[in-house]
Motif scaffolding. Structure first.
Motif, PDB file in Angstrom:
ATOM      1  N   PRO A  32      -4.236   3.422   0.554  1.00  0.00           N
ATOM      2  CA  PRO A  32      -2.772   3.509   0.427  1.00  0.00           C
ATOM      3  C   PRO A  32      -2.323   4.521  -0.636  1.00  0.00           C
ATOM      4  O   PRO A  32      -1.349   5.245  -0.419  1.00  0.00           O
ATOM      5  N   ILE A  33      -3.053   4.603  -1.737  1.00  0.00           N
ATOM      6  CA  ILE A  33      -2.696   5.568  -2.786  1.00  0.00           C
ATOM      7  C   ILE A  33      -2.872   6.994  -2.272  1.00  0.00           C
ATOM      8  O   ILE A  33      -2.028   7.868  -2.534  1.00  0.00           O
ATOM      9  N   VAL A  38      -9.388  -1.857  -2.222  1.00  0.00           N
ATOM     10  CA  VAL A  38      -8.389  -1.852  -1.157  1.00  0.00           C
ATOM     11  C   VAL A  38      -7.230  -0.882  -1.417  1.00  0.00           C
ATOM     12  O   VAL A  38      -6.556  -0.456  -0.494  1.00  0.00           O
ATOM     13  N   TRP A  39      -6.998  -0.479  -2.654  1.00  0.00           N
ATOM     14  CA  TRP A  39      -5.831   0.348  -2.973  1.00  0.00           C
ATOM     15  C   TRP A  39      -6.054   1.841  -2.799  1.00  0.00           C
ATOM     16  O   TRP A  39      -5.103   2.613  -2.808  1.00  0.00           O
TER      17      TRP A  39
END
Length: 168
Positions: free
Chosen positions: A147-148, A143-144
Motif C-alpha cells: 500500500p505504501i 503488510v504495509w
C-alpha cells in the motif's frame, strides 16, 4: 499542436527539487548496489526472489536473481531519463500552446523525475530487504509495504494532474 514534432523545444534548467529527487533516488540505488557487492560472498545460495501482497517471501531463488533488481532499475532510469530530456514528446491536453508550453513541460518533467526516483527507491528497498532476509536479519516487508508503494506512486501522479488542470 497535435504532433509532438511541431511542439516548441524549450531549454528548461533543472530545478532544485529535481536535483534533490535525483540525489535521493541515486543514493538509494547506489547504496543498495554497494550493499549487494559488499555482502555477495556472505549471501546463501537461496535468497528471496519474490514477495506476496502481504510482504512475505513466497519464492526463493538463486542469489544471481538479485542482480535483476539493479539491472531493471538502471533500465527504468535510462528510459525515464530520456523522457525527462524530451518533455515536448509527452502527452498533453489540446490547450497546450506557445504561451503555456514551458509550464506544461516543466510540470511533466518534474513528474517523470519524481516517478523515476521513486522507482529507484522502491527497487533499492526491495534489494536491501532481500539481502537482509537472506542474511537472517529481516523477515519480509510486512503488510504495509505494497500500500505504501502504491500511494507513493499515485500521489505525484494525482498532484501532477491537479497542477496540469490549473495551467491555462
Amino acid at each position: 499542436m497535435e504532433n509532438s514534432w511541431k511542439r516548441p523545444k524549450i531549454k528548461i534548467v533543472k530545478t532544485k527539487s529535481e536535483w534533490i529527487w535525483d540525489i535521493i533516488g541515486y543514493s538509494f540505488y547506489l547504496g543498495s548496489l554497494i550493499l549487494l557487492i559488499y555482502n555477495w560472498e556472505r549471501l546463501p545460495d537461496k535468497v528471496p526472489a519474490h514477495y506476496n501482497a502481504l510482504g512475505e517471501v513466497d519464492r526463493w531463488g538463486s542469489k544471481m536473481e538479485l542482480i535483476i533488481l539493479p539491472i531493471v532499475g538502471a533500465f527504468i532510469t535510462l528510459m525515464m531519463q530520456l523522457f525527462e530530456k524530451f518533455p515536448e514528446t509527452h502527452n498533453y491536453p489540446e490547450r497546450l500552446n506557445e504561451e503555456n508550453a514551458k509550464e506544461f513541460y516543466l510540470m511533466s518533467r518534474k513528474l517523470v523525475n519524481q516517478l523515476k526516483n521513486i522507482c529507484l527507491i522502491i527497487f533499492a528497498l526491495i534489494l536491501i530487504e532481500s539481502i537482509s532476509v537472506a542474511l537472517g536479519m529481516g523477515s519480509g516487508f510486512g503488510v504495509w509495504f505494497l500500500p505504501i508503494v502504491i500511494v507513493s506512486v499515485l500521489i505525484p501522479i494525482v498532484l501532477g494532474i491537479m497542477k496540469q488542470k490549473k495551467i491555462r
